[in-house]
Write an enzyme that holds these catalytic residues in place. Structure first.
Site, mmCIF file in Angstrom:
data_model
loop_
_atom_site.group_PDB
_atom_site.id
_atom_site.type_symbol
_atom_site.label_atom_id
_atom_site.label_comp_id
_atom_site.label_asym_id
_atom_site.label_seq_id
_atom_site.Cartn_x
_atom_site.Cartn_y
_atom_site.Cartn_z
ATOM 1 N N SER A 174 -9.435 2.632 2.512
ATOM 2 C CA SER A 174 -8.049 2.683 2.055
ATOM 3 C C SER A 174 -7.400 1.307 1.943
ATOM 4 C CB SER A 174 -7.223 3.563 2.995
ATOM 5 O OG SER A 174 -7.356 3.115 4.332
ATOM 6 N N GLU A 233 10.047 3.139 4.567
ATOM 7 C CA GLU A 233 9.589 2.962 5.935
ATOM 8 C C GLU A 233 8.223 2.308 5.857
ATOM 9 O OE1 GLU A 233 8.832 5.521 4.178
ATOM 10 O OE2 GLU A 233 6.741 5.931 4.704
ATOM 11 N N LYS A 250 -1.792 2.021 -0.994
ATOM 12 C CA LYS A 250 -0.341 2.241 -1.034
ATOM 13 C C LYS A 250 0.260 1.888 -2.399
ATOM 14 C CE LYS A 250 -0.060 3.568 3.269
ATOM 15 N NZ LYS A 250 0.382 4.906 3.654
HETATM 16 C C1 LIG Z 1 -4.845 0.650 4.885
HETATM 17 C C2 LIG Z 1 -4.198 1.927 5.292
HETATM 18 N N1 LIG Z 1 -4.949 3.036 5.366
HETATM 19 C C3 LIG Z 1 -4.419 4.205 5.735
HETATM 20 C C4 LIG Z 1 -3.097 4.336 6.076
HETATM 21 C C5 LIG Z 1 -2.601 5.667 6.536
HETATM 22 O O1 LIG Z 1 -1.790 6.337 5.633
HETATM 23 P P1 LIG Z 1 -2.293 7.586 4.803
HETATM 24 O O2 LIG Z 1 -2.888 8.568 5.774
HETATM 25 O O3 LIG Z 1 -1.055 8.087 4.164
HETATM 26 O O4 LIG Z 1 -3.290 7.137 3.822
HETATM 27 C C6 LIG Z 1 -2.270 3.207 6.003
HETATM 28 C C7 LIG Z 1 -0.838 3.317 6.341
HETATM 29 O O5 LIG Z 1 -0.095 2.439 6.498
HETATM 30 C C8 LIG Z 1 -2.839 1.980 5.594
HETATM 31 O O6 LIG Z 1 -2.091 0.878 5.515
#
Ligand SMILES: Cc1ncc(COP(=O)(O)O)c(C=O)c1O
Lengths: 416, 254
Positions: free
Chosen positions: A377, A108, A86
């Protein structure tokens, strides 16, 4: 009047008139930044000094051996400042806000990671900051709320609708139409009205740009497959970005199957058959909605994947077949998380663990000379309450009970 | 007569028109019926009926809650269309549908226009559908002769207003301020300047909405606008005092 911001049949900009001019300004500022090499340089330099870029690509040797198939590589977005991808998006938008001369940011948040990242950026750049978060998510992600408040942000629990991410987005839009003159809405994922999907994907593309160099250096050739979890789609767009043009690389998005697709308690928009085309929250995509067009409740153990819509860019790649979509259940996620901790000493976020599930299912089918990349992520220690609860960990429970008793004694003595 | 002509006709013997708003199925269709009768008996000139949506992005807390409660009570779009037809047949004023684009998109744009036409609906207000996104919608509006009502905001430039005026039909809905429905608006000097800009951009009747709550607010619009829009205030009134309170409230506005 031009019709921009579409990806195939998806996207667009379905916004109230009061936001029209703000979006015109934002589009212009974004185009200027994109055309200015100095902007990306400033971005890279900030990401390498304030965050931890480039994030490493870790060869998970134990897991690779365990499954006996492809070499498993993990792109470590958990090592970003604030613990998730993020930050890539938020720092980029922060630089844009500085250019636009606005003084306040709102956002948000679902898992709380985007809210955390925004609060951090606001503290660093000196913006005032309000974060909208569904009441259900406030409960699930209490530690993130604590840190956001500590960094000076106001966290507003949203009590409308399903009290999750989509409701937080509606509430952030309501704030924005009221305070457009001095406020920028830092949209957290590759969704929403144009130019957000494209702009967020641009900032996140840094993940794939690094990963392609790293995999070539470490493995000597391109990976066979890349796995990413898909909530709104920003981390997936980030790692896929540079690889779209590499036709031999299969791209796999993994959605939340929650308690199982047939249970109805899930968030599969592209991998299941429950979603249909719709227009909400300012853009057109596949939504989980009923026949009347009312949005449904979604479910996932991972707050960040618990969302009714999905990036219009990914909807396009779903339709044109460039990205394959799969899903993982809550139970499968806990298993994959457990295995990854035990074998590699790495704690993926519940969201990220969805990508691990699918990679683990497919790794044995590939040869040891091939490589796959999992986009991790974010880190899982933010989920300690949810994870400890899901593991039914007895010593953790005992700790919470004791701490609870201590606190209730303190408040009791104050009351008395 | 089309919607614009109908309103201009009414303006011949009134200083200012009144448009009211209700959320269909909130608190029930039975109460909607009573409220509408009281509104009409007390001289309302036009009524916008909101088809509830789960994500009403442009609405404030009062209307948001009404949308949610209506849906929680089981309101279906088919019921709303049937109710619209019943009202348009029973009363001799123009009725409009207000909703978000997804409701129409999901129903199917052409079938929705056909059904609304059959029901005698005169216009649509769709706050999240700007002209550049609604090619089919605006073509169908022309075909079915249902007025697509467009919105001016204080942030709209003069050029943008003229653009909207070209595509919009019926009247122009001027939102009085930034923000969502429900909060009080200030009608100061800036507001008068804004209305002058609106007036210069269009020859259609000007309706002003967002935060109009009482007689003073309505009186303040005379000479500057053609129609006052009462939204959240009647919902508050029905919540607090029941449908019978609506008649006297409307009667006291002009
Ligand atoms: C660690 C993590 N991975 C994935 C996501 C999912 O979001 P996105 O599909 O935009 O990567 C989030 C969303 O809050 C997140 O905190």
């Amino acid at each position: 009047m031009n019709k921009t911001g579409y990806f195939g049949n998806w996207g667009g900009s379905f916004i109230p008139e009061v936001l029209h001019q703000t979006f015109e300004d934002l589009k212009e500022e974004y185009q200027k930044a994109k055309a200015d090499p100095a902007f990306w340089q400033e971005y890279l330099s900030l990401m390498s000094t304030y965050s931890c870029r480039p994030t490493p690509l870790t060869h998970a040797e134990n897991l690779s051996r365990h499954f006996g198939g492809a070499q498993i590589y993990i792109k470590r977005e958990d090592l970003n400042h604030t613990g998730a991808h993020k930050a890539n998006n938020v720092i980029g938008q922060g630089l844009l806000v500085k250019r636009m001369g606005k003084k306040r940011v709102i956002a948000e948040t679902g898992a709380g990671q985007h809210g955390m990242a925004t609060a951090t950026m606001a503290a660093r750049f000196g913006f005032s900051c309000t974060i909208y978060m569904g009441e259900v998510d406030v409960q699930r992600q209490r530690p993130n709320v604590f840190w956001m408040e500590k960094m000076g942000a106001t966290v507003v629990p949203v009590k409308d609708g399903s009290r999750t991410l989509k409701d937080a987005i509606n509430e952030a839009f309501r704030d924005w139409v009221t305070n457009i003159d001095d406020t920028h809405y830092v949209f957290g994922t590759a969704c929403g009205p144009a130019p957000f999907p494209e702009m967020v994907a641009w900032f996140q593309s840094i993940i794939g740009l690094e990963a392609i160099k790293q995999i070539l250096a470490q493995h000597g050739r391109l990976p066979s497959r890349i796995y990413a979890c898909v909530g709104g789609g920003s981390n997936a767009m980030g790692i896929f970005g540079r690889f779209f043009q590499e036709k031999g690389v299969e791209l796999v998005g993994v959605e939340a199957a929650g308690r199982g697709i047939s249970s109805g308690m899930h968030a599969t928009r592209l991998s299941g058959t429950d979603a249909s085309p719709g227009v909400a929250q300012g853009y057109k995509t596949m939504f989980l909605q009923n026949e009347d067009g009312q949005m449904k409740e979604t479910h996932s153990v991972a707050a960040g994947l618990d969302y009714v819509g999905v990036s219009p860019i990914l909807a396009d790649h779903w339709e044109n077949g460039r990205v394959r979509f799969e899903s993982a259940t809550d139970d499968e996620v806990m298993e994959a998380l457990d295995l990854t901790m035990k074998m590699e000493g790495i704690i993926p976020a519940l969201e990220s663990s969805h990508a691990f599930v699918q990679a683990f299912k497919e790794a044995p089918q590939l040869s040891p000379s091939e490589a796959i990349i999992i986009n991790m992520s974010g880190r899982g220690d933010k989920d300690i309450f949810t994870i400890a609860h899901a593991f039914k960990d007895p010593s953790w429970k005992e700790f919470i009970i004791k701490r609870g008793l201590e606190y209730s004694k303190e408040t009791l003595s104050v009351v008395i | 007569m089309n919607l614009e002509q109908q309103l201009k006709e009414r303006l011949k013997d009134k200083e200012i028109l009144l448009m009211t708003h209700i959320v269909l199925g909130y608190p029930s269709f039975t109460v909607n019926r009573q409220v509408i009768r009281q509104m009409i008996e007390n001289g309302v000139d036009c009524i916008e009926m909101q088809l509830p949506f789960s994500e009403p992005m442009a609405d404030g807390p009062v209307i948001l809650k009404a949308n949610q409660d209506s849906l929680a009570g089981g309101t279906r779009i088919a019921d709303c269309l049937a109710f619209g037809a019943e009202m348009a047949a029973a009363h001799d004023i123009p009725f409009l549908f207000m909703t978000y684009y997804n409701i129409i998109f999901k129903y199917g744009e052409e079938p929705f226009f056909a059904r609304a036409k059959e029901a005698g609906i005169k216009g649509f207000i769709v706050p999240d559908l700007p002209p550049e996104q609604g090619e089919t919608f605006f073509r169908l509006a022309e075909e079915f002769q249902i007025a697509p009502i467009l919105i001016f905001a204080p942030t709209s430039t003069d050029e943008r207003m003229r653009e909207l005026d070209r595509v919009g039909r019926g009247f122009i809905y001027c939102v009085a301020r930034r923000g969502v429905t429900g909060k009080k608006s200030e009608f100061g000097a800036d507001f008068s300047d804004y209305l002058r800009r609106c007036r210069a951009a269009t020859a259609k009747p000007l309706a002003v909405g967002f935060g109009i709550q009482n007689r003073d607010d309505v009186q303040a619009l005379i000479g500057k606008a053609d129609m006052a829009v009462i939204g959240s205030q009647t919902i508050r009134l029905v919540d607090a005092q029941g449908p019978e309170a609506v008649g006297p409230f409307i009667a006291g506005l002009r």
